[in-house]
Scaffold this active site. Structure first.
Site, PDB file in Angstrom:
ATOM      1  N   LEU A  29      77.175   0.723  33.028  1.00 28.67           N
ATOM      2  CA  LEU A  29      76.662  -0.624  32.764  1.00 28.67           C
ATOM      3  C   LEU A  29      76.975  -1.015  31.322  1.00 28.67           C
ATOM      4  O   LEU A  29      76.862  -0.184  30.422  1.00 28.67           O
ATOM      5  CB  LEU A  29      75.146  -0.677  32.995  1.00 28.67           C
ATOM      6  CG  LEU A  29      74.672  -0.438  34.427  1.00 28.67           C
ATOM      7  CD1 LEU A  29      73.146  -0.402  34.475  1.00 28.67           C
ATOM      8  CD2 LEU A  29      75.210  -1.511  35.372  1.00 28.67           C
ATOM      9  N   GLU A  36      64.699  -4.441  32.933  1.00 30.73           N
ATOM     10  CA  GLU A  36      65.474  -4.821  34.116  1.00 30.73           C
ATOM     11  C   GLU A  36      65.626  -3.614  35.046  1.00 30.73           C
ATOM     12  O   GLU A  36      65.586  -3.752  36.272  1.00 30.73           O
ATOM     13  CB  GLU A  36      66.840  -5.363  33.661  1.00 30.73           C
ATOM     14  CG  GLU A  36      67.474  -6.343  34.629  1.00 30.73           C
ATOM     15  CD  GLU A  36      68.221  -5.686  35.760  1.00 30.73           C
ATOM     16  OE1 GLU A  36      68.313  -6.299  36.841  1.00 30.73           O
ATOM     17  OE2 GLU A  36      68.710  -4.560  35.586  1.00 30.73           O
TER      18      GLU A  36
HETATM   19  N1  NAP Z   1      75.634  -4.533  37.154  1.00 28.86           N
HETATM   20  C1  NAP Z   1      75.232  -3.955  38.272  1.00 28.86           C
HETATM   21  O1  NAP Z   1      74.236  -4.381  38.885  1.00 28.86           O
HETATM   22  C2  NAP Z   1      75.990  -2.772  38.820  1.00 28.86           C
HETATM   23  C3  NAP Z   1      75.520  -2.099  39.950  1.00 28.86           C
HETATM   24  C4  NAP Z   1      76.262  -1.000  40.423  1.00 28.86           C
HETATM   25  C5  NAP Z   1      77.420  -0.609  39.772  1.00 28.86           C
HETATM   26  N2  NAP Z   1      77.834  -1.295  38.688  1.00 28.86           N
HETATM   27  C6  NAP Z   1      79.070  -0.921  37.982  1.00 28.86           C
HETATM   28  O2  NAP Z   1      80.160  -1.059  38.886  1.00 28.86           O
HETATM   29  C7  NAP Z   1      81.188  -0.142  38.461  1.00 28.86           C
HETATM   30  C8  NAP Z   1      81.597   0.708  39.652  1.00 28.86           C
HETATM   31  O3  NAP Z   1      82.167  -0.141  40.656  1.00 28.86           O
HETATM   32  P1  NAP Z   1      83.490   0.346  41.449  1.00 28.86           P
HETATM   33  O4  NAP Z   1      83.961  -0.782  42.298  1.00 28.86           O
HETATM   34  O5  NAP Z   1      84.431   0.942  40.462  1.00 28.86           O
HETATM   35  O6  NAP Z   1      82.960   1.546  42.338  1.00 28.86           O
HETATM   36  P2  NAP Z   1      81.976   1.668  43.622  1.00 28.86           P
HETATM   37  O7  NAP Z   1      82.050   0.457  44.504  1.00 28.86           O
HETATM   38  O8  NAP Z   1      80.637   2.119  43.159  1.00 28.86           O
HETATM   39  O9  NAP Z   1      82.645   2.921  44.326  1.00 28.86           O
HETATM   40  C9  NAP Z   1      83.957   2.812  44.819  1.00 28.86           C
HETATM   41  C10 NAP Z   1      84.199   3.984  45.731  1.00 28.86           C
HETATM   42  O10 NAP Z   1      83.312   3.892  46.856  1.00 28.86           O
HETATM   43  C11 NAP Z   1      84.002   4.252  48.036  1.00 28.86           C
HETATM   44  N3  NAP Z   1      84.115   3.071  48.892  1.00 28.86           N
HETATM   45  C12 NAP Z   1      83.915   1.779  48.549  1.00 28.86           C
HETATM   46  N4  NAP Z   1      84.070   0.987  49.618  1.00 28.86           N
HETATM   47  C13 NAP Z   1      84.348   1.789  50.655  1.00 28.86           C
HETATM   48  C14 NAP Z   1      84.583   1.572  52.033  1.00 28.86           C
HETATM   49  N5  NAP Z   1      84.553   0.322  52.565  1.00 28.86           N
HETATM   50  N6  NAP Z   1      84.851   2.635  52.836  1.00 28.86           N
HETATM   51  C15 NAP Z   1      84.857   3.895  52.314  1.00 28.86           C
HETATM   52  N7  NAP Z   1      84.646   4.171  51.012  1.00 28.86           N
HETATM   53  C16 NAP Z   1      84.379   3.123  50.199  1.00 28.86           C
HETATM   54  C17 NAP Z   1      85.356   4.774  47.598  1.00 28.86           C
HETATM   55  O11 NAP Z   1      85.139   6.155  47.308  1.00 28.86           O
HETATM   56  P3  NAP Z   1      86.325   7.267  47.486  1.00 28.86           P
HETATM   57  O12 NAP Z   1      87.310   6.966  46.398  1.00 28.86           O
HETATM   58  O13 NAP Z   1      85.602   8.565  47.304  1.00 28.86           O
HETATM   59  O14 NAP Z   1      86.875   7.053  48.860  1.00 28.86           O
HETATM   60  C18 NAP Z   1      85.602   3.999  46.308  1.00 28.86           C
HETATM   61  O15 NAP Z   1      86.522   4.624  45.434  1.00 28.86           O
HETATM   62  C19 NAP Z   1      80.588   0.695  37.329  1.00 28.86           C
HETATM   63  O16 NAP Z   1      80.967   0.146  36.081  1.00 28.86           O
HETATM   64  C20 NAP Z   1      79.097   0.519  37.542  1.00 28.86           C
HETATM   65  O17 NAP Z   1      78.352   0.732  36.367  1.00 28.86           O
HETATM   66  C21 NAP Z   1      77.153  -2.365  38.188  1.00 28.86           C
END
Ligand code: NAP
Length: 208
Positions: A29, A36
């Site tokens: 984050l 929050e």
């Molecule tokens: N501000 C907020 O409220 C908030 C909340 C949550 C997260 N975040 C931020 O969001 C960022 C992470 O987001 P991100 O998009 O990089 O990662 P993510 O969505 O948390 O994870 C992505 C991983 O999830 C799996 N995945 C996602 N969709 C899938 C599907 N349809 N089927 C199978 N597997 C699936 C895959 O894992 P595999 O590679 O293992 O297949 C993919 O590499 C971070 O910076 C975090 O801090 C912010």
């Protein structure tokens, strides 16, 4: 995601995003907002969490968001934790946690006794659920970070532009603050400030 049916569970996305829809930086984050975080924990846990895991609220997250939670805080306590990864994740040391290779598989594992289901990120999973037609999420609890304008490298899809108003069906509508509090079951300030960061709690619902 095409296998969802009319029996699909109601899913609420909960997310904090800047005015530019920035949600993350370097895998974490961009901000540290303890108040929050408390709101997130209270909302996703629910007001009277059951001792029985199968009756607790559910949080669904992508593998990267799971890995971004410090190990001492995961699994998120008092909630069923579902982690989505195409390769699977070793959650054998995490009680009340299951790993699923797809969203449909995760959703089909949901107990009918589970109270509320929250999608808690990250960017990839929010996008998949908010841009499907129809969206897999029917409510968004948005913490809008008003200022400062944090630098981000992960973003939330502009979900309001994926409504189906053109075929007369569903449109995202912003609820009033009273409606948000009714749904939460507790009172909360709409406008907030922590350590120089200003933010606002919002609720958006997919109107039939
Ligand atoms: N501000 C907020 O409220 C908030 C909340 C949550 C997260 N975040 C931020 O969001 C960022 C992470 O987001 P991100 O998009 O990089 O990662 P993510 O969505 O948390 O994870 C992505 C991983 O999830 C799996 N995945 C996602 N969709 C899938 C599907 N349809 N089927 C199978 N597997 C699936 C895959 O894992 P595999 O590679 O293992 O297949 C993919 O590499 C971070 O910076 C975090 O801090 C912010």
């Amino acid at each position: 995601m095409s296998s969802t049916s009319s029996t699909r569970p109601s899913i609420t996305a909960i997310v904090a995003a800047t005015a530019q829809n920035g949600i993350g930086l370097n895998g974490g984050l961009p901000w540290r907002l303890p108040g929050e975080m408390k709101y997130f924990a209270r909302v996703t846990t629910g007001e009277n969490p059951s001792e029985a895991p199968e009756q607790q609220n559910t949080v669904i997250m992508g593998r990267k968001t799971w890995e971004s939670i410090p190990s001492k805080f995961r699994p998120l306590k008092g909630r069923r934790n579902l982690v989505i990864s195409s390769k699977g994740v070793d959650v054998s040391n995490s009680p009340n946690t299951t790993s699923h290779t797809s969203l449909p598989s995760a959703l089909s594992s949901l107990s009918s006794k589970s109270s509320r289901t929250f999608l808690i990120g990250g960017s990839q999973l929010y996008t998949a659920c908010l841009t499907s037609s129809p969206p897999m999420v029917d409510r968004v609890l948005l913490t809008r970070i008003l200022s400062p304008d944090y630098q981000c490298d992960a973003f939330l899809e502009e979900f309001t532009s994926h409504s189906n108003s053109e075929n007369g069906k569903k449109v995202w509508k912003k609820s009033t603050h009273e409606e948000l509090q009714d749904w939460l079951g507790f009172e909360v300030d709409e406008e907030n400030e922590e350590k120089g960061t200003k933010y606002r709690y919002e609720m958006w619902v997919l109107d039939q």
